[in-house]
Design an enzyme around this catalytic site. Structure first.
Site, PDB file in Angstrom:
ATOM      1  N   TRP A   1       0.837  -1.212   0.000  1.00 19.06           N
ATOM      2  CA  TRP A   1       0.000   0.000   0.000  1.00 19.06           C
ATOM      3  C   TRP A   1       0.863   1.250   0.000  1.00 19.06           C
ATOM      4  O   TRP A   1       0.541   2.248  -0.662  1.00 19.06           O
ATOM      5  CB  TRP A   1      -0.987  -0.009   1.164  1.00 19.06           C
TER       6      TRP A   1
ATOM      7  N   ASP B   1      -1.612   6.682   6.518  1.00 25.93           N
ATOM      8  CA  ASP B   1      -2.641   5.748   6.053  1.00 25.93           C
ATOM      9  C   ASP B   1      -2.901   4.794   7.222  1.00 25.93           C
ATOM     10  O   ASP B   1      -2.056   3.973   7.563  1.00 25.93           O
ATOM     11  CB  ASP B   1      -2.132   4.984   4.817  1.00 25.93           C
TER      12      ASP B   1
ATOM     13  N   LYS C   1     -11.986  -2.012   6.909  1.00 25.40           N
ATOM     14  CA  LYS C   1     -11.192  -2.914   7.735  1.00 25.40           C
ATOM     15  C   LYS C   1     -11.597  -2.819   9.202  1.00 25.40           C
ATOM     16  O   LYS C   1     -11.940  -3.817   9.801  1.00 25.40           O
ATOM     17  CB  LYS C   1      -9.695  -2.625   7.565  1.00 25.40           C
TER      18      LYS C   1
HETATM   19  C1  LIG Z   1      -6.910  -1.966   2.132  1.00 20.76           C
HETATM   20  C2  LIG Z   1      -5.902  -0.907   2.242  1.00 20.76           C
HETATM   21  C3  LIG Z   1      -5.805   0.137   1.309  1.00 20.76           C
HETATM   22  C4  LIG Z   1      -6.690   0.208   0.080  1.00 20.76           C
HETATM   23  O1  LIG Z   1      -7.975   0.492   0.451  1.00 20.76           O
HETATM   24  P1  LIG Z   1      -9.111   0.741  -0.652  1.00 20.76           P
HETATM   25  O2  LIG Z   1     -10.201   1.317   0.182  1.00 20.76           O
HETATM   26  O3  LIG Z   1      -9.435  -0.579  -1.248  1.00 20.76           O
HETATM   27  O4  LIG Z   1      -8.589   1.691  -1.652  1.00 20.76           O
HETATM   28  C5  LIG Z   1      -4.867   1.120   1.510  1.00 20.76           C
HETATM   29  N1  LIG Z   1      -4.049   1.083   2.567  1.00 20.76           N
HETATM   30  C6  LIG Z   1      -4.090   0.110   3.482  1.00 20.76           C
HETATM   31  C7  LIG Z   1      -3.155   0.126   4.640  1.00 20.76           C
HETATM   32  C8  LIG Z   1      -5.016  -0.917   3.347  1.00 20.76           C
HETATM   33  O5  LIG Z   1      -5.071  -1.899   4.256  1.00 20.76           O
END
Ligand SMILES: *Cc1c(COP(=O)(O)O)cnc(C)c1O
Length: 367
Positions: free
Chosen positions: A102, A180, A204
């Site tokens: 990511w 993030d 998540k």
């Molecule tokens: C799942 C995830 C993403 C991507 O998320 P989307 O909503 O599918 O764009 C980005 N960063 C992390 C740390 C993730 O776990």
């Protein structure tokens, strides 16, 4: 057969109570006799829900008045793009930590805007640790970066920035930190006001797929000369209170229900439970003769626990055994292999206990 324990990495497990209340709202949202799926985002009832969700984020994370809370479209991946659009100019440089897939994707997007300096990377060991060679170095102190980007929990590789490592980062730089937090938001206590910007896809640890939380310090905005696409411009979104266009009404509402569920326990209790779950699982792995962990020490994620056996054949057998035992979503990401148990907030200790029992039974049967 009872409902399986859901160890998928995302979209991921939601609290039963949240699912029940979501079903109620599909029938009758907030006493309107209309479904949450059909009601206008401009209706009083939904505007109130959106406001409550934003306020609850502020309350749970104890945010100061400089922080704006937004619910956005496009997932965390869209924020890979929105962040440089808002905070990085063509002639400036942003610093990124490359701690997994990511991060790598976030870096690739930012490179289209300006200069990106990768401060540190753990790619050399397939991202099984968080780099630390920057600690005490001057790289972060003297360079003029527009921001420093980190991924607090690396969902695929099962590593996480510990609170003490995050403290070290803040101690070393005055540059705004962008994080993030898609896979560990609301999983632990921390001083969230230190961050310049936080973003997290809801699916998540905060709700269903379809909305993304953004927390931004207002003081960082409005400094760019270049054009920012209307929907990506945080200032526009702030003015429109996250309703510049139709928001993901249902996803925002289910996120609100999840936030209320977190509020009932308090973030402190959520963190305590998460630590207990992670300890139980890592202790089991560490004391096993057939399972081994992928990550070690303080870098171990409390959200995504990655482990494996010595060979792919045994991995396959255990996955099948786990499924027979009603434990789903345990396959590791293809570049890591083995298993990944995603044990987000909504996973009860009983679910982890069931997994641990299953691992021990499998090991005993092999012997
Ligand atoms: C799942 C995830 C993403 C991507 O998320 P989307 O909503 O599918 O764009 C980005 N960063 C992390 C740390 C993730 O776990």
């Amino acid at each position: 057969m009872s409902k399986p324990y859901n160890f998928y990495s995302g979209p991921a497990i939601l609290p039963e109570e949240v699912l029940e209340k979501s079903i109620d709202a599909i029938r009758d949202f907030a006493g309107t006799k209309l479904s949450i799926l059909e009601i206008s985002h401009r209706s009083k009832a939904f505007v109130a829900a959106m406001e409550e969700a934003r306020n609850l984020v502020k309350k749970l994370l104890q945010l100061d008045e400089n922080k704006e809370v937004l619910f956005q479209h496009g997932g965390a991946s869209q924020q890979f793009l929105a962040v440089p659009y808002n905070l990085l100019s063509r002639d400036k440089t942003a610093a990124y930590f490359d701690t997994g897939q990511w991060s790598t994707k976030a870096i690739a997007e930012a490179q289209n805007f300006g200069n990106v300096e990768v401060i540190a990377s753990s790619k050399d060991k397939n991202y099984d640790y968080i780099p630390k060679e920057w600690i005490g170095e001057e790289t972060l102190q003297h360079k003029q970066f527009s921001y420093v980007h980190i991924t607090t929990n690396n969902t695929i590789f099962g590593t996480q920035w510990s609170n003490s490592l995050i403290d070290k980062l803040f101690a070393q730089t005055q540059t705004p930190i962008v994080a993030d937090m898609s896979s560990d938001i609301f999983s632990r206590q921390m001083d969230f006001n230190r961050f310049g910007l936080i973003y997290a896809g809801a699916q998540k640890n905060m709700g269903p797929a379809g909305t993304t939380l953004v927390i931004v310090d207002r003081n960082l905005l409005g400094k760019k000369q270049e054009f920012i696409p209307t929907l990506l411009d945080y200032n526009n979104q702030i003015k429109a209170e996250s309703m510049l266009n139709t928001p993901s009404v249902f996803a925002v509402y289910v996120s609100l229900l999840t936030l209320q569920w977190i509020e009932k326990q308090g973030l402190k209790q959520v963190e305590t439970t998460n630590s207990a779950k992670a300890k139980l699982l890592y202790d089991t792995i560490d004391s096993s003769k057939i399972f081994e962990a992928v990550t070690f020490g303080e870098d171990r994620s409390k959200m995504n626990v990655c482990f494996k056996t010595a060979d792919a054949e045994t991995d396959k057998k255990f996955l099948a055994f786990a499924e027979e035992n009603n434990l789903l979503g345990l396959a590791g990401y293809r570049t890591v292999g083995g298993f990944r148990a995603s044990i987000y907030n909504a996973m009860p200790l009983a679910g982890v206990q069931k997994l641990v029992d299953c691992m021990q039974k499998f090991e005993a049967d092999l012997a």
